[in-house]
Design a protein around this motif. Sequence first.
Motif, PDB file in Angstrom:
ATOM      1  N   GLY A  52       0.804  -1.213   0.000  1.00  0.00           N
ATOM      2  CA  GLY A  52       0.000   0.000   0.000  1.00  0.00           C
ATOM      3  C   GLY A  52       0.841   1.269   0.000  1.00  0.00           C
ATOM      4  N   VAL A  53       0.289   2.321  -0.624  1.00  0.00           N
ATOM      5  CA  VAL A  53       0.955   3.621  -0.648  1.00  0.00           C
ATOM      6  C   VAL A  53       0.030   4.684  -0.074  1.00  0.00           C
ATOM      7  N   GLU A  54       0.622   5.731   0.440  1.00  0.00           N
ATOM      8  CA  GLU A  54      -0.129   6.861   0.982  1.00  0.00           C
ATOM      9  C   GLU A  54      -0.237   7.927  -0.107  1.00  0.00           C
ATOM     10  N   ALA A  55      -1.420   8.097  -0.674  1.00  0.00           N
ATOM     11  CA  ALA A  55      -1.617   9.044  -1.782  1.00  0.00           C
ATOM     12  C   ALA A  55      -1.252  10.464  -1.381  1.00  0.00           C
ATOM     13  N   SER A  56      -1.515  10.849  -0.143  1.00  0.00           N
ATOM     14  CA  SER A  56      -1.255  12.225   0.275  1.00  0.00           C
ATOM     15  C   SER A  56       0.239  12.542   0.368  1.00  0.00           C
ATOM     16  N   PHE A  57       1.096  11.528   0.453  1.00  0.00           N
ATOM     17  CA  PHE A  57       2.540  11.748   0.521  1.00  0.00           C
ATOM     18  C   PHE A  57       3.259  11.289  -0.743  1.00  0.00           C
ATOM     19  N   THR A  58       2.527  10.740  -1.696  1.00  0.00           N
ATOM     20  CA  THR A  58       3.090  10.237  -2.936  1.00  0.00           C
ATOM     21  C   THR A  58       2.973  11.314  -4.008  1.00  0.00           C
ATOM     22  N   LYS A  59       3.979  11.408  -4.864  1.00  0.00           N
ATOM     23  CA  LYS A  59       3.968  12.397  -5.938  1.00  0.00           C
ATOM     24  C   LYS A  59       4.125  11.691  -7.272  1.00  0.00           C
ATOM     25  N   VAL A  60       3.347  12.138  -8.258  1.00  0.00           N
ATOM     26  CA  VAL A  60       3.461  11.625  -9.620  1.00  0.00           C
ATOM     27  C   VAL A  60       3.522  12.818 -10.550  1.00  0.00           C
ATOM     28  N   SER A  61       4.538  12.847 -11.393  1.00  0.00           N
ATOM     29  CA  SER A  61       4.594  13.891 -12.414  1.00  0.00           C
ATOM     30  C   SER A  61       4.406  13.241 -13.765  1.00  0.00           C
ATOM     31  N   LEU A  62       3.672  13.925 -14.614  1.00  0.00           N
ATOM     32  CA  LEU A  62       3.357  13.441 -15.949  1.00  0.00           C
ATOM     33  C   LEU A  62       3.830  14.502 -16.929  1.00  0.00           C
ATOM     34  N   THR A  63       4.611  14.089 -17.917  1.00  0.00           N
ATOM     35  CA  THR A  63       5.062  15.017 -18.945  1.00  0.00           C
ATOM     36  C   THR A  63       4.708  14.480 -20.321  1.00  0.00           C
ATOM     37  N   LYS A  64       4.440  15.411 -21.247  1.00  0.00           N
ATOM     38  CA  LYS A  64       4.156  15.060 -22.643  1.00  0.00           C
ATOM     39  C   LYS A  64       5.213  15.734 -23.495  1.00  0.00           C
ATOM     40  N   ASP A  65       5.977  14.941 -24.195  1.00  0.00           N
ATOM     41  CA  ASP A  65       7.058  15.466 -25.028  1.00  0.00           C
ATOM     42  C   ASP A  65       7.926  16.440 -24.234  1.00  0.00           C
ATOM     43  N   LEU A  74      -4.569  12.337  -7.002  1.00  0.00           N
ATOM     44  CA  LEU A  74      -4.006  11.014  -6.735  1.00  0.00           C
ATOM     45  C   LEU A  74      -4.865  10.392  -5.656  1.00  0.00           C
ATOM     46  N   THR A  75      -5.369   9.203  -5.915  1.00  0.00           N
ATOM     47  CA  THR A  75      -6.151   8.480  -4.918  1.00  0.00           C
ATOM     48  C   THR A  75      -5.710   7.024  -4.928  1.00  0.00           C
ATOM     49  N   THR A  76      -6.071   6.310  -3.875  1.00  0.00           N
ATOM     50  CA  THR A  76      -5.815   4.875  -3.861  1.00  0.00           C
ATOM     51  C   THR A  76      -7.133   4.134  -3.966  1.00  0.00           C
ATOM     52  N   GLU A  77      -7.042   2.918  -4.470  1.00  0.00           N
ATOM     53  CA  GLU A  77      -8.222   2.085  -4.650  1.00  0.00           C
ATOM     54  C   GLU A  77      -8.080   0.854  -3.772  1.00  0.00           C
ATOM     55  N   GLY A  78      -9.155   0.488  -3.112  1.00  0.00           N
ATOM     56  CA  GLY A  78      -9.152  -0.719  -2.297  1.00  0.00           C
ATOM     57  C   GLY A  78      -8.617  -0.474  -0.896  1.00  0.00           C
ATOM     58  N   ALA A  79      -8.976  -1.349   0.000  1.00  0.00           N
ATOM     59  CA  ALA A  79      -8.563  -1.234   1.396  1.00  0.00           C
ATOM     60  C   ALA A  79      -7.056  -1.410   1.558  1.00  0.00           C
ATOM     61  N   ASP A  80      -6.413  -2.151   0.650  1.00  0.00           N
ATOM     62  CA  ASP A  80      -4.979  -2.394   0.774  1.00  0.00           C
ATOM     63  C   ASP A  80      -4.126  -1.242   0.242  1.00  0.00           C
ATOM     64  N   LYS A  81      -4.740  -0.281  -0.452  1.00  0.00           N
ATOM     65  CA  LYS A  81      -4.079   0.927  -0.979  1.00  0.00           C
ATOM     66  C   LYS A  81      -2.941   0.612  -1.941  1.00  0.00           C
ATOM     67  N   LYS A  82      -2.973  -0.543  -2.598  1.00  0.00           N
ATOM     68  CA  LYS A  82      -1.898  -0.918  -3.505  1.00  0.00           C
ATOM     69  C   LYS A  82      -2.044  -0.295  -4.893  1.00  0.00           C
ATOM     70  N   THR A  83      -3.258   0.136  -5.260  1.00  0.00           N
ATOM     71  CA  THR A  83      -3.479   0.732  -6.571  1.00  0.00           C
ATOM     72  C   THR A  83      -3.614   2.239  -6.432  1.00  0.00           C
TER      73      THR A  83
END
Length: 121
Positions: A52-65, A74-83
């Motif tokens: 599981g990951v903590e969405a509030s402390f996780t960062k994802v950057s997305l770039t195009k070209d 950013l949110t997590t899915e499921g009780a295990d927070k793995k997605t």
Amino acid sequence: MLLKKTLTTTALLGSLLAASSVFAHAHLKSETPAADSTVAAPTDLRLVFSEGVEASFTKVSLTKDGAAVAVKSLTTEGADKKTLIVTPAAPLAAGDYKVEWHAVSVDTHKSEGAYSFKVGQ
């Protein structure tokens, strides 16, 4: 002889502790869209981690070209927070995308990585 057994035991315990810390990090197991794939524009990205990951402390950057693409949430899915679900702020246009993530697992260990995919015409 006793000193040799003590050193061997200490070395064994040290290697076990080091090995357990390696497994305590959230490793990326799969992603949608898949790495190096060409897809129709997705409405969100899904990163599945080994723990599981903590969405509030996780960062994802997305770039195009190479240019930053805004991410709405950013949110997590499921009780295990793995997605981790990454929702872009606007529909993704055709181009080459890079996803860079810095995850904080539920046990506070940090990990990071990156992958790329392409949105076709």
